[in-house]
Design an enzyme around this catalytic site. Sequence first.
Site, mmCIF file in Angstrom:
data_model
loop_
_atom_site.group_PDB
_atom_site.id
_atom_site.type_symbol
_atom_site.label_atom_id
_atom_site.label_comp_id
_atom_site.label_asym_id
_atom_site.label_seq_id
_atom_site.Cartn_x
_atom_site.Cartn_y
_atom_site.Cartn_z
ATOM 1 C CG ASP A 1 -7.388 0.519 -2.074
ATOM 2 O OD1 ASP A 1 -6.859 1.361 -1.339
ATOM 3 O OD2 ASP A 1 -7.405 -0.689 -1.802
ATOM 4 C CG ASN B 1 -8.481 3.191 0.640
ATOM 5 O OD1 ASN B 1 -7.262 3.094 0.745
ATOM 6 N ND2 ASN B 1 -9.286 2.171 0.849
ATOM 7 C CD GLU C 1 -3.239 0.427 0.401
ATOM 8 O OE1 GLU C 1 -2.766 1.475 -0.114
ATOM 9 O OE2 GLU C 1 -4.447 0.155 0.376
#
Length: 289
Positions: A199, A151, A16
Amino acid sequence: MSEAVQVTDPISAHGEGPVWHPGGGGLRWVDMLVGDVLWLAADGSVRRRNFGPVAAVLRPRVDGGAVLAVERGFSLLAAGDDGFGGGTEPKFLGEIWTSDLVRMNEGGCDPDGRFYCGSMPYDEKSPIGKVYRLDPDGSVTVVLAGVTISNGFAFSPDGGTAYYVDTPTHRIDAFDYSASGLTNRRTTVSVPVEAGGPDGLTVDSEGYIWLALFGGSAVHRYAPDGRLDGVIELPTSQITACTFGGPDLDQLYITTSQLALEPGSQPLAGALFVADVGVRGLPVQPFAG
């Protein structure tokens, strides 16, 4: 659009938060749920450093070092330590909450150098998350509440618009931005459920939004008016985030996840990818504290 090329082996359980650190040797990202920050060196090797149970997102500081969102708060790395340099211990600024039901997830800095990070419940269902803002003086303010999976957070080239995702809404929302805060929330993009969950995101120098789609095997490029402008397909489904990097900020780096996948079902899940997309990104907004 151009193809995404594999850069690393599938080394992240839940990759991420990629970010290009211009003064710190290049690309950083996190293996979020094992608490590691990763660094892609110029020779293609990867180093990692652990910061506890969760390393959510990091940004460079104006005067060197970095700010890092950890499980329940923020930590600062001193000038001379970008995570892999000075080796100093991070300065933890204290727990913002004590509940073990919630953790930090994703964020970024505004044009005035304040660091935002949104939290999310571990069950991924309850709207008990919040978006917090860390100011340069160390104070923390709640700027959004009632969030489920907080997000993507990024700004338009002129700094006047902030883009934000709460994944279960299947939207990219926009806010007007000024030093006094975020106002006038509205929907910029509605993402079809079948496309995957919105996302992480980034914005290029032309003002277009690049959105990672968790479960969608793709990154989408959207015009500022919400029109779908392009698609990068990837050979694994759980696409988590993207950012521009390289000396000219013309390479789109893309992180992926193995989270909850059957072992061996997607051999490239957790790898880092890159695509030459023919447009430049924006320099990272650093933290002013």
